[in-house]
Design a protein around this motif. Structure first.
Motif, PDB file in Angstrom:
ATOM      1  N   LEU A  46      21.607 -71.233  17.699  1.00  0.00           N
ATOM      2  CA  LEU A  46      22.375 -71.289  16.450  1.00  0.00           C
ATOM      3  C   LEU A  46      22.392 -69.936  15.457  1.00  0.00           C
ATOM      4  N   ASP A  47      23.979 -69.772  14.770  1.00  0.00           N
ATOM      5  CA  ASP A  47      24.457 -68.992  14.575  1.00  0.00           C
ATOM      6  C   ASP A  47      24.185 -69.492  13.137  1.00  0.00           C
ATOM      7  N   VAL A  48      23.285 -69.142  11.709  1.00  0.00           N
ATOM      8  CA  VAL A  48      23.080 -69.947  10.913  1.00  0.00           C
ATOM      9  C   VAL A  48      23.443 -68.792   9.716  1.00  0.00           C
ATOM     10  N   GLU A  49      24.525 -69.339   8.110  1.00  0.00           N
ATOM     11  CA  GLU A  49      25.282 -68.223   8.023  1.00  0.00           C
ATOM     12  C   GLU A  49      24.848 -69.398   6.669  1.00  0.00           C
ATOM     13  N   ALA A  50      24.998 -68.875   5.298  1.00  0.00           N
ATOM     14  CA  ALA A  50      24.642 -69.128   4.115  1.00  0.00           C
ATOM     15  C   ALA A  50      25.129 -69.051   2.553  1.00  0.00           C
ATOM     16  N   ALA A  51      25.469 -69.896   2.424  1.00  0.00           N
ATOM     17  CA  ALA A  51      26.360 -68.641   1.114  1.00  0.00           C
ATOM     18  C   ALA A  51      26.381 -69.617  -0.671  1.00  0.00           C
ATOM     19  N   ALA A  52      26.695 -69.537  -1.545  1.00  0.00           N
ATOM     20  CA  ALA A  52      25.913 -69.734  -3.058  1.00  0.00           C
ATOM     21  C   ALA A  52      27.731 -70.179  -3.454  1.00  0.00           C
ATOM     22  N   ARG A  53      28.310 -71.092  -3.253  1.00  0.00           N
ATOM     23  CA  ARG A  53      29.789 -71.488  -3.257  1.00  0.00           C
ATOM     24  C   ARG A  53      30.195 -71.812  -4.034  1.00  0.00           C
ATOM     25  N   PRO A  54      30.914 -71.637  -5.829  1.00  0.00           N
ATOM     26  CA  PRO A  54      31.040 -71.894  -7.173  1.00  0.00           C
ATOM     27  C   PRO A  54      31.343 -72.840  -6.911  1.00  0.00           C
ATOM     28  N   GLN A  55      31.683 -74.266  -7.627  1.00  0.00           N
ATOM     29  CA  GLN A  55      32.696 -75.154  -7.470  1.00  0.00           C
ATOM     30  C   GLN A  55      33.308 -75.087  -8.348  1.00  0.00           C
ATOM     31  N   THR A  56      34.875 -75.614  -8.354  1.00  0.00           N
ATOM     32  CA  THR A  56      36.289 -75.573  -8.803  1.00  0.00           C
ATOM     33  C   THR A  56      36.368 -75.973 -10.424  1.00  0.00           C
ATOM     34  N   VAL A  57      35.366 -76.478 -10.521  1.00  0.00           N
ATOM     35  CA  VAL A  57      36.032 -77.668 -12.098  1.00  0.00           C
ATOM     36  C   VAL A  57      35.099 -76.731 -12.742  1.00  0.00           C
ATOM     37  N   ASN A  58      33.840 -76.654 -12.412  1.00  0.00           N
ATOM     38  CA  ASN A  58      32.834 -75.847 -13.025  1.00  0.00           C
ATOM     39  C   ASN A  58      31.791 -74.596 -12.799  1.00  0.00           C
ATOM     40  N   ARG A  59      32.712 -73.351 -12.964  1.00  0.00           N
ATOM     41  CA  ARG A  59      32.276 -71.916 -11.724  1.00  0.00           C
ATOM     42  C   ARG A  59      30.964 -71.992 -12.625  1.00  0.00           C
ATOM     43  N   GLU A  60      30.009 -72.590 -13.101  1.00  0.00           N
ATOM     44  CA  GLU A  60      28.155 -72.001 -13.752  1.00  0.00           C
ATOM     45  C   GLU A  60      27.965 -73.107 -12.678  1.00  0.00           C
ATOM     46  N   MET A  61      28.401 -74.228 -12.253  1.00  0.00           N
ATOM     47  CA  MET A  61      28.025 -75.111 -10.294  1.00  0.00           C
ATOM     48  C   MET A  61      27.759 -74.976  -9.806  1.00  0.00           C
ATOM     49  N   LEU A  62      27.051 -73.730  -8.422  1.00  0.00           N
ATOM     50  CA  LEU A  62      26.821 -73.464  -7.333  1.00  0.00           C
ATOM     51  C   LEU A  62      26.138 -74.387  -6.220  1.00  0.00           C
ATOM     52  N   ASP A  63      27.640 -74.524  -5.504  1.00  0.00           N
ATOM     53  CA  ASP A  63      26.816 -75.534  -4.334  1.00  0.00           C
ATOM     54  C   ASP A  63      26.255 -74.191  -3.026  1.00  0.00           C
ATOM     55  N   HIS A  64      25.076 -74.716  -2.736  1.00  0.00           N
ATOM     56  CA  HIS A  64      23.963 -74.159  -1.776  1.00  0.00           C
ATOM     57  C   HIS A  64      24.573 -74.479  -0.530  1.00  0.00           C
ATOM     58  N   VAL A  65      25.889 -73.986   0.529  1.00  0.00           N
ATOM     59  CA  VAL A  65      26.209 -74.382   1.596  1.00  0.00           C
ATOM     60  C   VAL A  65      25.597 -73.706   3.015  1.00  0.00           C
ATOM     61  N   VAL A  66      25.288 -74.770   3.636  1.00  0.00           N
ATOM     62  CA  VAL A  66      25.125 -73.619   5.739  1.00  0.00           C
ATOM     63  C   VAL A  66      25.958 -74.143   6.078  1.00  0.00           C
ATOM     64  N   SER A  67      25.942 -73.035   7.121  1.00  0.00           N
ATOM     65  CA  SER A  67      26.365 -73.653   7.923  1.00  0.00           C
ATOM     66  C   SER A  67      25.818 -73.377   9.419  1.00  0.00           C
ATOM     67  N   LEU A  68      26.149 -74.396  10.529  1.00  0.00           N
ATOM     68  CA  LEU A  68      25.261 -74.009  11.675  1.00  0.00           C
ATOM     69  C   LEU A  68      26.210 -74.012  13.026  1.00  0.00           C
ATOM     70  N   LYS A  69      26.085 -72.978  13.425  1.00  0.00           N
ATOM     71  CA  LYS A  69      27.155 -73.615  15.423  1.00  0.00           C
ATOM     72  C   LYS A  69      26.120 -73.634  15.809  1.00  0.00           C
ATOM     73  N   ASN A  70      26.209 -74.306  16.980  1.00  0.00           N
ATOM     74  CA  ASN A  70      26.038 -74.325  18.256  1.00  0.00           C
ATOM     75  C   ASN A  70      26.256 -73.615  19.463  1.00  0.00           C
ATOM     76  N   ASN A  71      25.695 -72.674  19.882  1.00  0.00           N
ATOM     77  CA  ASN A  71      26.669 -71.990  20.941  1.00  0.00           C
ATOM     78  C   ASN A  71      26.173 -72.555  22.128  1.00  0.00           C
ATOM     79  N   CYS A  72      25.075 -73.306  22.408  1.00  0.00           N
ATOM     80  CA  CYS A  72      24.524 -73.760  23.402  1.00  0.00           C
ATOM     81  C   CYS A  72      24.944 -75.180  24.444  1.00  0.00           C
ATOM     82  N   SER A  73      24.294 -75.057  25.518  1.00  0.00           N
ATOM     83  CA  SER A  73      25.396 -76.511  25.864  1.00  0.00           C
ATOM     84  C   SER A  73      24.427 -78.163  25.607  1.00  0.00           C
TER      85      SER A  73
END
Length: 125
Positions: free
Chosen positions: A52-79
């Motif tokens: 697994l390649d793991v990346e995580a970021a806090a991303r502000p929402q479009t309408v209310n920039r004070e609200m932050l989504d905690h986004v985690v991305s997982l990429k499986n490089n195995c079979s």
């Protein structure tokens, strides 16, 4: 705390060696997170690399920039499919899902007002 600047990337190094990077663009501000705390064994491929390649970021929402989504991305490089349990650090606030072979899963772990840095744990089977 030490600040390292270069091409719109700010790297903050604190005394406990945790590293956080913040990438600023005119339209958005992402705060990249440090690596996940591993809550058990790590699935590896035949050469010993993590599946697994793991990346995580806090991303502000479009309408209310004070609200932050905690986004985690997982990429499986195995079979093989990997079962994942993703949680906030020392919390019961978790998500469970399967990451299919050679696929990517993006998920929002949570949303918080003004919290741009978060810790998370990753359990995989």
């Amino acid at each position: 705390m030490k600040h390292v600047l270069g091409l719109g990337l700010v790297l903050l190094l604190s005394s406990n060696c945790a590293a956080y990077a913040q990438f600023n663009r005119a339209a958005s501000n992402f705060t990249l997170q440090g690596p996940a705390e591993q809550g058990g064994s790590v699935v590896k491929d035949a050469t010993g690399k993590n599946c697994l390649d793991v990346e995580a970021a806090a991303r502000p929402q479009t309408v209310n920039r004070e609200m932050l989504d905690h986004v985690v991305s997982l990429k499986n490089n195995c079979s093989r499919t990997i079962k994942v349990k993703l949680c906030y650090y020392n919390s019961d606030s978790c998500k469970q899902f399967d990451v299919q072979a050679y696929k990517r899963v993006d998920t929002i772990l949570g949303t918080m007002r003004g919290v741009s840095l978060f810790r998370y744990t990753l359990n995989q089977k």
